[in-house]
Scaffold this motif. Structure first.
Motif, short mmCIF file in Angstrom:
data_model
loop_
_atom_site.label_atom_id
_atom_site.label_comp_id
_atom_site.label_asym_id
_atom_site.label_seq_id
_atom_site.Cartn_x
_atom_site.Cartn_y
_atom_site.Cartn_z
N PHE A 113 12.95 -16.47 -2.43
CA PHE A 113 13.87 -17.25 -1.61
C PHE A 113 14.52 -18.38 -2.42
N LYS A 114 13.74 -18.95 -3.33
CA LYS A 114 14.24 -20.03 -4.18
C LYS A 114 15.13 -19.51 -5.31
N LYS A 115 14.96 -18.25 -5.70
CA LYS A 115 15.63 -17.74 -6.89
C LYS A 115 16.81 -16.81 -6.61
N ILE A 116 16.75 -16.07 -5.52
CA ILE A 116 17.82 -15.10 -5.23
C ILE A 116 18.25 -15.21 -3.78
N SER A 117 19.37 -14.63 -3.45
CA SER A 117 19.90 -14.77 -2.09
C SER A 117 19.36 -13.72 -1.12
N TYR A 118 18.60 -12.76 -1.58
CA TYR A 118 18.07 -11.70 -0.73
C TYR A 118 16.57 -11.50 -1.02
N PRO A 119 15.72 -12.46 -0.61
CA PRO A 119 14.29 -12.38 -0.91
C PRO A 119 13.57 -11.23 -0.21
N PHE A 120 14.20 -10.67 0.81
CA PHE A 120 13.63 -9.54 1.54
C PHE A 120 13.37 -8.36 0.60
N LEU A 121 14.31 -8.08 -0.29
CA LEU A 121 14.27 -6.87 -1.11
C LEU A 121 13.05 -6.76 -2.03
N PRO A 122 12.72 -7.76 -2.85
CA PRO A 122 11.55 -7.59 -3.72
C PRO A 122 10.24 -7.43 -2.95
N VAL A 123 10.14 -8.10 -1.80
CA VAL A 123 8.91 -7.99 -1.00
C VAL A 123 8.81 -6.59 -0.40
N ALA A 124 9.89 -6.09 0.15
CA ALA A 124 9.88 -4.74 0.73
C ALA A 124 9.60 -3.69 -0.34
N ILE A 125 10.15 -3.88 -1.53
CA ILE A 125 9.90 -2.93 -2.63
C ILE A 125 8.42 -2.95 -3.03
N ALA A 126 7.86 -4.14 -3.21
CA ALA A 126 6.43 -4.24 -3.59
C ALA A 126 5.55 -3.60 -2.53
N HIS A 127 5.83 -3.90 -1.27
CA HIS A 127 5.05 -3.35 -0.16
C HIS A 127 5.17 -1.83 -0.10
N SER A 128 6.36 -1.34 -0.28
CA SER A 128 6.59 0.10 -0.25
C SER A 128 5.86 0.82 -1.39
N ILE A 129 5.94 0.28 -2.58
CA ILE A 129 5.25 0.89 -3.72
C ILE A 129 3.74 0.86 -3.50
N PHE A 130 3.23 -0.27 -3.01
CA PHE A 130 1.80 -0.39 -2.73
C PHE A 130 1.37 0.70 -1.74
N ASN A 131 2.12 0.84 -0.65
CA ASN A 131 1.78 1.86 0.35
C ASN A 131 1.90 3.27 -0.22
N PHE A 132 2.87 3.49 -1.08
CA PHE A 132 3.03 4.81 -1.70
C PHE A 132 1.83 5.14 -2.58
N ILE A 133 1.36 4.18 -3.34
CA ILE A 133 0.18 4.40 -4.18
C ILE A 133 -1.03 4.72 -3.30
N GLY A 134 -1.22 3.96 -2.22
CA GLY A 134 -2.33 4.23 -1.30
C GLY A 134 -2.20 5.60 -0.66
N LEU A 135 -1.00 5.97 -0.30
CA LEU A 135 -0.74 7.28 0.28
C LEU A 135 -1.09 8.40 -0.68
N CYS A 136 -0.70 8.25 -1.93
CA CYS A 136 -1.02 9.26 -2.95
C CYS A 136 -2.52 9.38 -3.14
N ILE A 137 -3.21 8.25 -3.17
CA ILE A 137 -4.66 8.28 -3.32
C ILE A 137 -5.31 8.98 -2.13
N ASP A 138 -4.86 8.66 -0.93
CA ASP A 138 -5.41 9.28 0.27
C ASP A 138 -5.20 10.80 0.30
N PHE A 139 -4.01 11.25 -0.06
CA PHE A 139 -3.69 12.66 0.08
C PHE A 139 -4.10 13.51 -1.12
N PHE A 140 -4.27 12.89 -2.27
CA PHE A 140 -4.57 13.68 -3.47
C PHE A 140 -5.97 13.46 -4.01
N SER A 141 -6.79 12.71 -3.28
CA SER A 141 -8.17 12.50 -3.78
C SER A 141 -9.13 13.41 -3.05
#
Length: 141
Positions: A113-141
């Motif tokens: 929020f302090k550095k860019i005008s669209y702080p939503f995007l990096p948070v949504a990207i991090a959250h999405s990647i985190f969930n994708f990793i968890g999803l891959c672990i759940d389905f492929f383990s």
């Protein structure tokens, strides 16, 4: 560009903390969302949930607190984190780990929020990647 380095650093910390919880503190813990198909899991966990949760918990909650109390960054982040954790009511362990994740995402949101005008995007990207990793672990383990 530096905000995306921070985004991946936050993601890395989130993964390490989750591994600590999953492998050391609560190795028998299995609570969490259940999906019928991998496609359903992908759409809900990797696309819809990160967008909705980032919009509500980081964007709306943090901004609402800061609109009333402009310097209450810690209170805003803790409020966001608490609500984020409680929204994942699968178990006490799940609430705790998502509280920590929510705190990391809230911190990322405030820094972005302090550095860019669209702080939503990096948070949504991090959250999405985190969930994708968890999803891959759940389905492929």
């Amino acid at each position: 560009m530096k905000i995306y380095i921070l985004t991946f650093f936050i993601l890395f910390i989130d993964i390490l903390i989750t591994l600590l919880f999953s492998l050391v503190l609560f190795p028998n813990h299995t609570a969490g969302p259940k999906f019928n198909t991998p496609l359903e899991a992908f759409i809900l966990a990797v696309i819809i949930a990160p967008i909705f949760e980032t919009f509500f918990f980081q964007n709306w909650v943090i901004n609402s607190v800061l609109n009333k109390f402009p310097k209450a960054f810690l209170i805003a982040t803790l409020t966001s984190s608490l609500l984020f954790g409680l929204s994942h009511w699968y178990s006490i362990e799940y609430i705790l780990i998502t509280f920590i994740s929510g705190f990391l995402y809230g911190t990322l949101y405030l820094v972005a929020f302090k550095k860019i005008s669209y702080p939503f995007l990096p948070v949504a990207i991090a959250h999405s990647i985190f969930n994708f990793i968890g999803l891959c672990i759940d389905f492929f383990s």
